[in-house]
Design a protein around this motif. Structure first.
Motif, PDB file in Angstrom:
ATOM      1  N   ASN A  62      27.848  -7.546  -0.855  1.00  0.00           N
ATOM      2  CA  ASN A  62      26.571  -7.714  -0.155  1.00  0.00           C
ATOM      3  C   ASN A  62      25.712  -6.460  -0.281  1.00  0.00           C
ATOM      4  N   GLU A  63      26.372  -5.314  -0.247  1.00  0.00           N
ATOM      5  CA  GLU A  63      25.647  -4.056  -0.408  1.00  0.00           C
ATOM      6  C   GLU A  63      24.997  -3.973  -1.785  1.00  0.00           C
ATOM      7  N   ILE A  64      25.731  -4.387  -2.820  1.00  0.00           N
ATOM      8  CA  ILE A  64      25.202  -4.328  -4.190  1.00  0.00           C
ATOM      9  C   ILE A  64      24.111  -5.374  -4.400  1.00  0.00           C
ATOM     10  N   ILE A  65      24.362  -6.601  -3.921  1.00  0.00           N
ATOM     11  CA  ILE A  65      23.460  -7.717  -4.217  1.00  0.00           C
ATOM     12  C   ILE A  65      22.214  -7.691  -3.347  1.00  0.00           C
ATOM     13  N   TYR A  66      22.380  -7.459  -2.037  1.00  0.00           N
ATOM     14  CA  TYR A  66      21.256  -7.608  -1.109  1.00  0.00           C
ATOM     15  C   TYR A  66      20.548  -6.306  -0.754  1.00  0.00           C
ATOM     16  N   VAL A  67      21.170  -5.177  -1.022  1.00  0.00           N
ATOM     17  CA  VAL A  67      20.543  -3.892  -0.677  1.00  0.00           C
ATOM     18  C   VAL A  67      20.188  -3.099  -1.928  1.00  0.00           C
ATOM     19  N   LEU A  68      21.186  -2.853  -2.767  1.00  0.00           N
ATOM     20  CA  LEU A  68      20.972  -1.999  -3.932  1.00  0.00           C
ATOM     21  C   LEU A  68      20.089  -2.665  -4.990  1.00  0.00           C
ATOM     22  N   THR A  69      20.428  -3.904  -5.363  1.00  0.00           N
ATOM     23  CA  THR A  69      19.705  -4.577  -6.443  1.00  0.00           C
ATOM     24  C   THR A  69      18.222  -4.748  -6.158  1.00  0.00           C
ATOM     25  N   PRO A  70      17.799  -5.244  -4.955  1.00  0.00           N
ATOM     26  CA  PRO A  70      16.349  -5.360  -4.701  1.00  0.00           C
ATOM     27  C   PRO A  70      15.608  -4.031  -4.776  1.00  0.00           C
ATOM     28  N   MET A  71      16.243  -2.940  -4.369  1.00  0.00           N
ATOM     29  CA  MET A  71      15.593  -1.637  -4.417  1.00  0.00           C
ATOM     30  C   MET A  71      15.471  -1.103  -5.838  1.00  0.00           C
ATOM     31  N   ALA A  72      16.323  -1.567  -6.719  1.00  0.00           N
ATOM     32  CA  ALA A  72      16.331  -1.079  -8.101  1.00  0.00           C
ATOM     33  C   ALA A  72      15.699  -2.063  -9.070  1.00  0.00           C
ATOM     34  N   VAL A  73      14.891  -2.989  -8.560  1.00  0.00           N
ATOM     35  CA  VAL A  73      14.298  -4.019  -9.419  1.00  0.00           C
ATOM     36  C   VAL A  73      13.495  -3.415 -10.573  1.00  0.00           C
ATOM     37  N   PRO A  74      12.607  -2.423 -10.353  1.00  0.00           N
ATOM     38  CA  PRO A  74      11.886  -1.850 -11.501  1.00  0.00           C
ATOM     39  C   PRO A  74      12.814  -1.277 -12.564  1.00  0.00           C
ATOM     40  N   ARG A  99       6.661   1.761 -16.341  1.00  0.00           N
ATOM     41  CA  ARG A  99       6.885   2.107 -14.939  1.00  0.00           C
ATOM     42  C   ARG A  99       8.362   2.362 -14.657  1.00  0.00           C
ATOM     43  N   GLY A 100       9.209   1.487 -15.166  1.00  0.00           N
ATOM     44  CA  GLY A 100      10.644   1.653 -14.938  1.00  0.00           C
ATOM     45  C   GLY A 100      11.204   2.870 -15.640  1.00  0.00           C
ATOM     46  N   LEU A 101      10.770   3.099 -16.890  1.00  0.00           N
ATOM     47  CA  LEU A 101      11.299   4.231 -17.644  1.00  0.00           C
ATOM     48  C   LEU A 101      10.767   5.561 -17.126  1.00  0.00           C
ATOM     49  N   THR A 102       9.569   5.541 -16.550  1.00  0.00           N
ATOM     50  CA  THR A 102       8.932   6.786 -16.111  1.00  0.00           C
ATOM     51  C   THR A 102       9.285   7.165 -14.689  1.00  0.00           C
ATOM     52  N   PHE A 103       9.185   6.193 -13.801  1.00  0.00           N
ATOM     53  CA  PHE A 103       9.335   6.503 -12.385  1.00  0.00           C
ATOM     54  C   PHE A 103      10.713   6.195 -11.825  1.00  0.00           C
ATOM     55  N   GLY A 104      11.518   5.393 -12.507  1.00  0.00           N
ATOM     56  CA  GLY A 104      12.835   5.040 -11.986  1.00  0.00           C
ATOM     57  C   GLY A 104      12.730   4.000 -10.908  1.00  0.00           C
ATOM     58  N   ALA A 105      13.714   3.950 -10.027  1.00  0.00           N
ATOM     59  CA  ALA A 105      13.797   2.873  -9.037  1.00  0.00           C
ATOM     60  C   ALA A 105      13.018   3.174  -7.774  1.00  0.00           C
ATOM     61  N   VAL A 106      13.184   4.365  -7.219  1.00  0.00           N
ATOM     62  CA  VAL A 106      12.573   4.685  -5.926  1.00  0.00           C
ATOM     63  C   VAL A 106      11.884   6.025  -6.036  1.00  0.00           C
ATOM     64  N   LYS A 107      10.673   6.083  -5.513  1.00  0.00           N
ATOM     65  CA  LYS A 107       9.924   7.348  -5.468  1.00  0.00           C
ATOM     66  C   LYS A 107       9.331   7.514  -4.086  1.00  0.00           C
TER      67      LYS A 107
END
Length: 274
Positions: free
Chosen positions: A181-193, A266-274
């Motif tokens: 649940n941590e990987i699917i519902y928390v980590l994955t949505p935050m790392a979508v870019p 955007r994904g290659l430059t900024f990563g997942a979270v800024k």
């Protein structure tokens, strides 16, 4: 405080960027132009003005079924990307949020496999595929493309996951979230870019892979790279037909790259979270 850049300097940088871009894109442009020439015009010499004939496209479509290798390329690139993500997301999560003293060594070892010449392992890989009955099969090529690009996928996802604050995942654990649940519902949505840009890059790499797709296929699973190579025969190179086949092969990936360039950058430059 940001340093101001003069208008003259901006103009110089802009012109230089356009020159570099045109140099990089020129071979593709000339291939497209040559595809609209007859064979006589194509071998006559350098000429940027095409006659506008569709003769080469008609002959390519008449001699070969473009739809079959096109679908093979779609299945192989998308299938290998999804399989790589299925393996890479848990691997990158473990390395980013539960590192050990060997984590960096493992990452460097994975990256070092990309430096090995593919021809060095051609013979054993061919024997393995032959003995397992995977020659000229979509399943075999999907697995091969997954293994080829997996180090890059893991590295990119590891970089994006490292930018996600671990406190967010710790809060999810305190709320009772399980590992999946941590990987699917928390980590994955935050790392979508980051995941999206990784998917796009992997699809492009799988689509353009020629060494293994040509040597491990014949007809049934042959993608567009094998489709292009089929126009090189002992009788010679048919430049106009080869250019038409190449244009048909690169057109889908060029269109996809054009429409998804913002997400990719955007994904290659900024990563997942800024």
């Amino acid at each position: 405080m940001a340093r101001a850049i003069s208008t003259k300097r901006k103009a110089v940088f802009t012109v230089a960027a356009w020159i570099v871009a045109l140099i990089i894109f020129f071979p593709i442009l000339y291939t497209i132009i040559t595809s609209f020439k007859s064979e006589t015009e194509a071998i006559a010499g350098f000429n940027m003005i095409p006659s506008g004939t569709l003769e080469s496209y008609a002959e390519v479509q008449g001699q070969y079924n473009y739809f079959k290798p096109f679908m093979n390329s779609v299945i192989l690139s998308v299938g290998s990307t999804l399989l790589a993500l299925l393996i890479a997301v848990p691997a990158a999560w473990s390395m980013a949020f539960s590192p050990t003293r060997r984590t960096k060594d493992i990452l460097m070892w994975m990256l070092s496999t990309k430096m090995m010449p593919a021809v060095a392992v051609l013979f054993p890989m061919y024997l393995i595929f032959r003995n397992l009955g995977l020659l000229d099969s979509r399943i075999g090529l999907t697995v091969m493309l997954t293994m080829i690009n997996l180090p890059i996928v893991v590295w990119m996802l590891y970089t994006y996951f490292r930018e996600i604050p671990s406190e967010i995942l710790e809060a999810a654990r305190m709320d009772g979230a399980s590992l999946w649940n941590e990987i699917i519902y928390v980590l994955t949505p935050m790392a979508v870019p980051g995941i999206a840009s990784t998917m796009l890059l992997n699809i492009i790499l799988a689509w353009n892979e020629a060494f293994w797709t040509i040597r491990l296929t014949a007809t049934n699973a042959a993608p567009l790279t094998a489709f292009i190579s089929s126009f090189s025969s002992p009788q010679g190179l048919f430049w106009a037909k080869l250019s038409a086949a190449s244009t048909l092969a690169i057109a889908p990936i060029l269109i996809m790259g054009w429409f998804s360039q913002k997400q990719l950058v955007r994904g290659l430059t900024f990563g997942a979270v800024k």
